[in-house]
Design a protein around this motif. Structure first.
Motif, short mmCIF file in Angstrom:
data_model
loop_
_atom_site.label_atom_id
_atom_site.label_comp_id
_atom_site.label_asym_id
_atom_site.label_seq_id
_atom_site.Cartn_x
_atom_site.Cartn_y
_atom_site.Cartn_z
N TYR A 1 36.65 25.02 43.69
CA TYR A 1 37.96 25.47 43.24
C TYR A 1 37.80 26.56 42.18
O TYR A 1 38.42 27.62 42.24
CB TYR A 1 38.75 24.30 42.67
CG TYR A 1 40.06 24.69 42.04
CD1 TYR A 1 41.19 24.91 42.82
CD2 TYR A 1 40.16 24.86 40.67
CE1 TYR A 1 42.40 25.29 42.24
CE2 TYR A 1 41.35 25.24 40.08
CZ TYR A 1 42.46 25.44 40.87
OH TYR A 1 43.64 25.82 40.29
N ARG A 2 36.92 26.31 41.22
CA ARG A 2 36.70 27.26 40.12
C ARG A 2 36.12 28.58 40.65
O ARG A 2 36.51 29.66 40.23
CB ARG A 2 35.77 26.63 39.09
CG ARG A 2 35.77 27.33 37.75
CD ARG A 2 34.94 26.54 36.75
NE ARG A 2 35.17 27.05 35.41
CZ ARG A 2 34.55 28.12 34.90
NH1 ARG A 2 33.68 28.77 35.65
NH2 ARG A 2 34.79 28.53 33.68
N LYS B 1 38.20 32.03 40.45
CA LYS B 1 37.69 33.18 39.70
C LYS B 1 37.63 34.41 40.59
O LYS B 1 37.91 35.53 40.14
CB LYS B 1 36.30 32.86 39.14
CG LYS B 1 35.77 33.98 38.26
CD LYS B 1 34.55 33.58 37.48
CE LYS B 1 34.12 34.73 36.57
NZ LYS B 1 32.95 34.40 35.74
N TYR C 1 35.74 20.60 42.29
CA TYR C 1 35.96 21.37 41.06
C TYR C 1 35.14 22.65 41.06
O TYR C 1 35.64 23.73 40.73
CB TYR C 1 35.61 20.52 39.84
CG TYR C 1 35.71 21.29 38.54
CD1 TYR C 1 36.95 21.72 38.07
CD2 TYR C 1 34.58 21.63 37.80
CE1 TYR C 1 37.06 22.44 36.89
CE2 TYR C 1 34.68 22.34 36.63
CZ TYR C 1 35.92 22.74 36.18
OH TYR C 1 36.02 23.47 35.03
N ASN C 2 33.88 22.56 41.46
CA ASN C 2 33.00 23.72 41.48
C ASN C 2 33.53 24.79 42.43
O ASN C 2 33.59 25.98 42.09
CB ASN C 2 31.59 23.30 41.88
CG ASN C 2 30.62 24.47 41.85
OD1 ASN C 2 30.47 25.14 40.84
ND2 ASN C 2 29.98 24.73 42.98
N GLU D 1 40.57 22.70 34.51
CA GLU D 1 40.44 24.13 34.22
C GLU D 1 41.52 24.60 33.26
O GLU D 1 41.25 25.37 32.33
CB GLU D 1 40.50 24.92 35.53
CG GLU D 1 40.12 26.38 35.41
CD GLU D 1 38.66 26.57 35.06
OE1 GLU D 1 38.30 27.67 34.64
OE2 GLU D 1 37.86 25.61 35.18
#
Length: 710
Positions: free
Chosen positions: A222-223, A227, A219-220, A591
């Motif tokens: 991917y985000r 971004k 998740y970290n 997200e």
């Protein structure tokens, strides 16, 4: 051209249905000719790109190189395979696993490539966690070997318990997925209660902690990479808008501007179908002082203005008001209209739906229940008729009024099906179970109407609609992975397991056509149909592996009929699909929901809404719910006259505007809006080279000030 290329991609992928091992076998010559035609189409598309792309750009694009290499490798494999088949030597068609390369690398599939980039960018960080996880499993495997290896314990099947380090590692890896819990611990637990502490510790560390860390890392990353992509897009858009302004600008007084005529010409070229009033509305927003030109700041946000969907509504009177005005405007008629518009009317029908749900759950054969169904159906028909009486029919059945269409179609279909079923039953000749099933399904579907009335439900459904296209993108990603693993599985395992009719009780049928499966859990559970004998069966097996329940039984069965190393195929599939892709999918869903729940209107949307209300041609989003197109509105003159006129005129005619519902925004647009809100309006951004070379670690601008650093 896009349709043609997708057609040939579909044909190329579907050839696996007709090639050995095949669901619908065709001669090798037929499938090879079809594949050569597909490759020719792909090569033609590549030549087309080369003609319209600068040479340096074309050869630097890895997508084009991948397509060319895959075409060459496929042709080479076809020639080798065909030559060997001609002399009756069977070989492996390894190039079939490369077919998804065409689906991924053509420009039309940029969303799937983006998802693959997310995986590629996530791999370095997740690799360290995975290596630590493997180290933990091996440490626990060694502990298990020392604890249980010399105890003389046996499994339920009578085989030695935890005496082989590789078997122990596999069983403990399966335990992480909980597929073999508590079976794997029972021999040790039966021997001593204390040994349960070993398995409890293992599950806490590897199942709960490591799997959660996997999700957190995915998740970290991917985000972070998402971004970075969105930031690059936002700055590229601003850079291009500034370039466009520099081309069109003229000097008026001391500042550079774009003249109104040029601005309109540009907007019409970009959006040929934009309506005159809509264009005039956007010009009023861009040229606040009505000076006849647009300055640089307002020109830069032209793309945002055109991207925001402004719905133009042509308000018209109800037909009954024209046909019989006295009756429609009578006190009794106005009372009915007020009742239908009131919130209590919606609540009453919500209660009716809930009561209907209770009756649906009761015994259908009871005459009272059967008569009650007609009562509910009548109430629903009355509701629709009352709404059509109150609201203008064309507005009620507008293009965006999904739930009104849904309600009406479900009720009409239920009425037709119920009448048909009653007619058939009254004839006493036969009872159509199919029609009865349709009636029951339509009754249950009516309960979905409750979603409209609860705001939180609507928000969740809206978010699901928003992320729908991206869910399809992940579906394409899963299709690619499934296809590759299915081809590998068919080459490795086809013919090893055979399916026999359940009525067959011959010894061969009981072991799925392979003596190696005798007394195995695979044969006992009658998993014979779970095989890799064709593409469809392979996909079903892979779906079962994705669910993970009993996947170790499937892996063990195919290992028995081939080699124990076959378990690596199943472990590899679990790592790629369940640990990597599913976690990235969860990260995307998280997200998307965070954005949907937290993001407010953008500055541009607020400016548009403000101008719409200033001009007196606005309809609020809340007034659009349940078809309320003409409730609680002041009547204004059409156009932008700005004069009050007769404020409460009954003839509500003319053009009105509102910002489109949030459900028509994509998640990408919301994320881009989120980042753009962090960019100062006067910030022209970095240079083009800097934009193209953004990295995820380069989060802040090159020359940070206090505000953006904070």
């Amino acid at each position: 051209m896009q349709v043609a290329i997708y057609f040939f991609i579909c044909v190329d992928l579907s050839l696996a249905l007709f090639e050995v091992p095949a669901l619908f076998p065709l001669p090798f010559l037929a499938t090879s000719i079809a594949e050569v035609l597909c490759l020719t189409a792909f090569f033609g598309r590549l030549v087309h790109f080369a003609k319209v792309t600068p040479q340096m750009v074309f050869w630097k694009d890895t997508k084009n190189i991948c397509i060319m290499v895959t075409i060459v490798l496929t042709l080479f494999d076809l020639i080798i395979y065909g030559s060997l088949e001609a002399v009756n030597i069977h070989s492996i068609r390894w190039s079939r696993a490369l077919r998804p390369v065409f689906l991924i690398n053509f420009p039309e599939s940029r969303q799937i490539r983006r998802t693959f980039r997310s995986i590629r960018n996530t791999l370095p960080d997740i690799l360290y966690v995975f290596l630590l996880f493997v180290f933990s499993v091996l440490i626990f495997s060694l502990m298990a070997l020392k604890l249980f290896g010399d105890r003389g314990l046996q499994t339920v099947e009578g085989s030695p318990y935890f005496t082989n380090i590789l078997e122990i590692a596999f069983e403990l890896y399966v335990l992480v997925t909980t597929a073999n819990s508590p079976d794997v611990m029972m021999p040790a637990y039966n021997f001593s209660w204390w040994y349960s502490l070993y398995f409890i510790t293992y599950i806490i560390i590897n199942t709960y902690i490591f799997m959660s860390v996997f999700l957190a890392v995915v998740y970290n990353n991917y985000r972070k990479h998402l971004k970075n992509e969105i930031r690059k897009l936002a700055y590229l858009k601003r850079h291009k808008m500034i370039e466009a302004f520099n081309i069109l600008k003229v000097k008026v007084g001391t500042e550079f501007v774009v003249m109104e005529a040029r601005w309109k010409q540009l907007a019409r070229i970009v959006m040929p179908h934009i309506s005159g009033p809509h264009l005039e509305l956007l010009l009023r927003i861009s040229d606040e002082g009505q000076k006849g030109h647009v300055d640089k700041m307002n020109f830069i946000r032209l793309a945002d203005l055109l991207n925001i969907q402004v719905v133009t509504i042509n308000i018209k009177r109800h037909p009954l008001e024209d046909w019989m005005p006295r009756v429609y405007q009578s006190s009794a008629s106005l009372l009915v209209q007020r009742m239908v518009r009131h919130r209590i009317f919606v609540w009453v029908y919500d209660v009716i739906i809930l009561i209907n749900a209770i009756f649906i759950a009761l015994d259908e054969k009871n005459p009272f229940i059967s008569y009650a169904e007609w009562l509910f159906l009548s109430l629903y028909i009355i509701e629709i008729l009352l709404k059509l009486y109150t609201y203008e029919p064309r507005a009620y059945f507008g293009r965006k009024q999904f739930w009104n269409w849904f309600d009406t179609l479900i009720i009409i279909a239920a009425l037709v099906a119920t009448v048909a079923n009653t007619t058939i039953q009254s004839a006493r000749k036969y009872n159509s179970q199919q029609i009865l099933d349709i009636v029951l399904i339509l009754r249950i579907l009516r309960l979905l109407r409750i979603i409209v009335s609860i705001q939180r439900f609507r928000l969740i459904v809206t978010t699901l609609i928003n992320i729908g296209p991206t869910i399809l993108t992940f579906g394409g990603l899963v299709l690619v992975v499934y296809y590759v693993f299915a081809i590998i599985g068919m080459e490795a395992f086809h013919g090893k397991v055979q399916f026999f009719d359940p009525n067959f009780t011959t010894p061969n049928a009981l072991v799925c056509g392979n003596p190696a499966l005798k007394d195995s859990a695979f044969a006992r559970d009658r998993y014979c149909k779970n095989n890799f004998n064709d593409l469809a069966s392979s996909f079903i097996v892979l779906m079962e592996l994705t669910v993970v329940n009993q996947w170790h039984v499937l892996a063990g069965g195919f290992a028995l009929v081939t080699h124990q190393a076959a378990k690596l195929y199943f472990i590899g599939f679990h790592v790629v699909v369940v640990i990597l892709i599913v976690n990235i999918f969860i990260a995307f869903i998280l997200e998307a929901f965070f954005v949907a729940y937290s993001l407010e209107k953008s500055e541009v949307e607020t400016a548009i809404e403000k101008k719409i209300q200033e001009l007196g041609v606005g309809i609020q989003e809340e007034e659009m719910q349940d078809g309320k197109l003409v409730d609680n509105m002041d009547a204004k003159d059409s156009g932008f006259s700005g004069d009050d006129g007769d404020n409460k005129r009954k003839a509500l005619k003319g053009l009105y505007f509102r910002i489109a519902s949030k459900k028509y925004r994509t998640v990408d647009a919301l994320l881009q809006q989120m980042f753009e809100s962090e960019i100062a309006p006067e910030d022209e951004g970095p240079s083009l080279d800097e934009i193209l070379n953004f990295s995820p670690g380069d989060v802040y601008p090159k020359n940070p000030n206090f505000e953006n650093s904070a």
